[in-house]
Design a protein around this motif. Structure first.
Motif, PDB file in Angstrom:
ATOM      1  N   ASN A 214       1.362  -0.948  -0.186  1.00 43.62           N
ATOM      2  CA  ASN A 214      -0.038  -0.428  -0.226  1.00 43.62           C
ATOM      3  C   ASN A 214       0.673   1.563   0.286  1.00 43.62           C
ATOM      4  OD1 ASN A 214      -2.938  -0.896   2.153  1.00 43.62           O
ATOM      5  ND2 ASN A 214      -2.105  -1.733   0.065  1.00 43.62           N
ATOM      6  N   LEU A 215       0.270   2.057  -1.026  1.00 51.04           N
ATOM      7  CA  LEU A 215       0.898   3.487  -0.686  1.00 51.04           C
ATOM      8  C   LEU A 215       0.311   4.543   0.411  1.00 51.04           C
ATOM      9  CD1 LEU A 215       3.403   5.119  -2.052  1.00 51.04           C
ATOM     10  CD2 LEU A 215       2.261   5.436  -4.044  1.00 51.04           C
ATOM     11  N   LEU A 216       1.177   4.924   0.571  1.00 50.89           N
ATOM     12  CA  LEU A 216      -0.217   6.779   0.892  1.00 50.89           C
ATOM     13  C   LEU A 216       1.015   7.295   1.063  1.00 50.89           C
ATOM     14  CD1 LEU A 216      -1.492   6.642   3.979  1.00 50.89           C
ATOM     15  CD2 LEU A 216       0.193   6.747   5.362  1.00 50.89           C
ATOM     16  N   GLN A 217      -0.248   8.176   0.053  1.00 45.84           N
ATOM     17  CA  GLN A 217       0.026   9.779  -0.212  1.00 45.84           C
ATOM     18  C   GLN A 217      -0.665  10.661   0.243  1.00 45.84           C
ATOM     19  OE1 GLN A 217       0.225   8.361  -4.511  1.00 45.84           O
ATOM     20  NE2 GLN A 217       2.411   9.267  -4.434  1.00 45.84           N
ATOM     21  N   HIS A 218       0.026  12.327   0.569  1.00 48.15           N
ATOM     22  CA  HIS A 218      -1.474  13.480   1.192  1.00 48.15           C
ATOM     23  C   HIS A 218      -2.531  13.124   2.417  1.00 48.15           C
ATOM     24  CE1 HIS A 218       0.259  15.672  -2.048  1.00 48.15           C
ATOM     25  NE2 HIS A 218      -0.208  14.697  -2.864  1.00 48.15           N
ATOM     26  N   GLY A 219      -1.580  11.643   3.021  1.00 47.61           N
ATOM     27  CA  GLY A 219      -2.537  10.938   4.206  1.00 47.61           C
ATOM     28  C   GLY A 219      -3.951  10.187   3.586  1.00 47.61           C
ATOM     29  N   VAL A 221      -4.784   6.096   0.810  1.00 44.77           N
ATOM     30  CA  VAL A 221      -4.610   5.116   0.471  1.00 44.77           C
ATOM     31  C   VAL A 221      -4.553   4.800  -0.649  1.00 44.77           C
ATOM     32  CG1 VAL A 221      -3.637   2.652   0.068  1.00 44.77           C
ATOM     33  CG2 VAL A 221      -3.691   3.677   2.165  1.00 44.77           C
ATOM     34  N   THR A 222      -3.732   5.343  -1.337  1.00 47.28           N
ATOM     35  CA  THR A 222      -3.578   5.754  -3.296  1.00 47.28           C
ATOM     36  C   THR A 222      -3.359   4.338  -4.002  1.00 47.28           C
ATOM     37  OG1 THR A 222      -1.065   6.338  -3.445  1.00 47.28           O
ATOM     38  CG2 THR A 222      -3.520   8.811  -3.079  1.00 47.28           C
ATOM     39  N   PHE A 223      -2.347   3.322  -3.483  1.00 49.12           N
ATOM     40  CA  PHE A 223      -1.844   2.186  -4.409  1.00 49.12           C
ATOM     41  C   PHE A 223      -2.197   1.581  -3.391  1.00 49.12           C
ATOM     42  CE2 PHE A 223       1.321  -0.251  -5.955  1.00 49.12           C
ATOM     43  CZ  PHE A 223       1.606  -0.773  -7.422  1.00 49.12           C
ATOM     44  N   ASP A 224      -2.890   0.449  -3.716  1.00 48.32           N
ATOM     45  CA  ASP A 224      -2.939  -1.760  -3.644  1.00 48.32           C
ATOM     46  C   ASP A 224      -2.918  -2.053  -4.211  1.00 48.32           C
ATOM     47  OD1 ASP A 224      -3.968  -3.397  -1.494  1.00 48.32           O
ATOM     48  OD2 ASP A 224      -5.902  -2.823  -1.697  1.00 48.32           O
ATOM     49  N   ARG A 225      -1.871  -3.551  -3.957  1.00 50.54           N
ATOM     50  CA  ARG A 225      -1.348  -4.208  -5.029  1.00 50.54           C
ATOM     51  C   ARG A 225      -0.882  -5.140  -3.948  1.00 50.54           C
ATOM     52  NH1 ARG A 225       0.739  -2.717 -10.609  1.00 50.54           N
ATOM     53  NH2 ARG A 225      -0.976  -1.230 -10.269  1.00 50.54           N
ATOM     54  N   PRO A 226      -1.175  -6.890  -4.978  1.00 50.79           N
ATOM     55  CA  PRO A 226       0.024  -7.348  -4.343  1.00 50.79           C
ATOM     56  C   PRO A 226       1.392  -7.636  -5.349  1.00 50.79           C
ATOM     57  CG  PRO A 226      -2.296  -8.354  -5.762  1.00 50.79           C
ATOM     58  CD  PRO A 226      -1.900  -6.880  -5.954  1.00 50.79           C
ATOM     59  N   THR A 227       2.262  -7.811  -4.160  1.00 50.86           N
ATOM     60  CA  THR A 227       3.408  -7.530  -4.695  1.00 50.86           C
ATOM     61  C   THR A 227       3.965  -8.402  -5.965  1.00 50.86           C
ATOM     62  OG1 THR A 227       4.095  -8.910  -2.720  1.00 50.86           O
ATOM     63  CG2 THR A 227       4.744  -6.881  -2.233  1.00 50.86           C
ATOM     64  N   ALA A 228       2.558  -9.261  -6.239  1.00 53.74           N
ATOM     65  CA  ALA A 228       3.542  -9.881  -7.515  1.00 53.74           C
ATOM     66  C   ALA A 228       3.286 -10.168  -8.894  1.00 53.74           C
ATOM     67  CB  ALA A 228       2.947 -11.558  -7.420  1.00 53.74           C
ATOM     68  N   GLU A 229       2.573  -8.736  -8.597  1.00 52.24           N
ATOM     69  CA  GLU A 229       2.433  -7.568  -9.366  1.00 52.24           C
ATOM     70  C   GLU A 229       2.242  -6.037 -10.301  1.00 52.24           C
ATOM     71  OE1 GLU A 229      -2.500  -7.640  -9.385  1.00 52.24           O
ATOM     72  OE2 GLU A 229      -2.328  -9.261  -9.248  1.00 52.24           O
ATOM     73  N   VAL A 230       3.850  -5.973  -9.473  1.00 49.44           N
ATOM     74  CA  VAL A 230       4.433  -4.763  -9.109  1.00 49.44           C
ATOM     75  C   VAL A 230       5.718  -5.199  -8.942  1.00 49.44           C
ATOM     76  CG1 VAL A 230       4.236  -4.199  -6.750  1.00 49.44           C
ATOM     77  CG2 VAL A 230       4.445  -2.589  -8.129  1.00 49.44           C
TER      78      VAL A 230
END
Ligand SMILES: Nc1ncnc2c1ncn2[C@@H]1O[C@H](COP(=O)(O)OP(=O)(O)OP(=O)(O)O)[C@@H](O)[C@H]1O
Ligand SMILES: [Mg+2]
Length: 249
Positions: A214-219, A221-230
């Motif tokens: 999960n990526l936290l930006q501007h307070g 979560v802007t991104f949520d993906r399985p690590t296998a897909e990134v």
């Protein structure tokens, strides 16, 4: 379907005029390792401090195993099976490894510390976790940063925590020490009954050990993906693009 180990819904947190967390919704499944990334100041540590009962959110809801909870304190969170490992603050340097392992949970015989049992259990438990410390009677001040961090993680595990929050467990660590922590996290993962959130700035390590990111930006979560897909490149681009946008404003 079973409820997630931890559910965070619409959590907000302000410090005076500063909004650290605007609207955070995320979940941590049982047995899952979730990587939480984001720029410096994105609010990652603030979120962890809310999840471990240190800060109260201004808004939003937390649920543990599907049950809504209001965490009153770090001890309260701990009693619900949530334990945290803060970088650097984890251990008392002047105490031995085994006293640290039993900090605030000392074993006693009547009023006296049961040092013998604590020493033996600490040794057994560290061995179980694959952590090699020659002598558990040594002061932790004499250990390396990696060993100290490993003991802090092992202590959280030993406490029967079902949810473990690791705020930059790999920061300021050499390759060998970092590898030991990553091995420990993998060992935990194999146990299957522990769910973990890890904050890290090293995306390769995040992808190595986490199931999802999960990526936290501007307070939020802007991104949520399985690590296998990134990929590492993709994560770097996301954060750098954000940084460039910020500089233009
Ligand atoms: N106790 C506090 N009082 C006032 N402001 C705070 C407090 N704690 C954090 N902040 C502010 O909230 C924002 C988020 O801080 P936080 O420590 O959560 O970021 P972070 O994502 O963990 O960053 P880093 O990657 O550098 O550790 C920052 O602007 C920080 O200055
Ligand atoms: Mg932080």
């Amino acid at each position: 379907m079973s409820s997630p180990a931890l559910q965070v819904e619409h959590v907000a947190k302000r410090f005076g005029a500063l909004t650290a967390l605007r609207d955070v919704t995320l979940h941590l499944d049982r047995g899952e390792v979730l990587g939480l990334i984001g720029d410096n100041g994105a609010g990652k540590s603030t979120l962890i401090k809310i999840l471990c009962g240190y800060h109260r959110p201004d808004a939003g809801q937390l649920s543990v195993d599907g049950t809504p909870v209001v965490l009153r304190s770090v001890d309260h969170a701990r009693s619900l099976g949530i334990d945290t490992v803060y970088q650097g603050l984890a251990l008392v340097n002047e105490l031995s490894v085994y006293h640290n392992m039993f900090l605030n949970r000392e074993l006693r015989i009547g009023p006296l510390l049961d040092n013998r049992t604590m020493r033996r259990r600490a040794r057994e438990h560290l061995a179980d976790m694959g952590v090699t410390i020659g002598d558990v009677g040594v002061e932790v001040a004499k250990l390396s940063g990696g060993q100290r961090q490993a003991i802090a993680v092992a202590r959280a595990v030993y406490s029967d925590a079902r949810i473990i929050l690791l705020d930059e467990p790999l920061a300021a660590m050499g390759a060998k020490e970092g590898t030991q922590i990553l091995d420990l996290i993998r060992a935990l993962k194999r146990r299957g009954d522990v769910s973990i959130i890890i904050i890290a700035h090293n995306y390769a390590q995040v992808l190595d050990v986490c199931d999802r990111v999960n990526l936290l930006q501007h307070g939020t979560v802007t991104f949520d993906r399985p690590t296998a897909e990134v990929t590492v490149e993709e994560l770097t681009d996301l954060v750098v693009a954000e940084y460039r946008r910020g500089r233009k404003e």
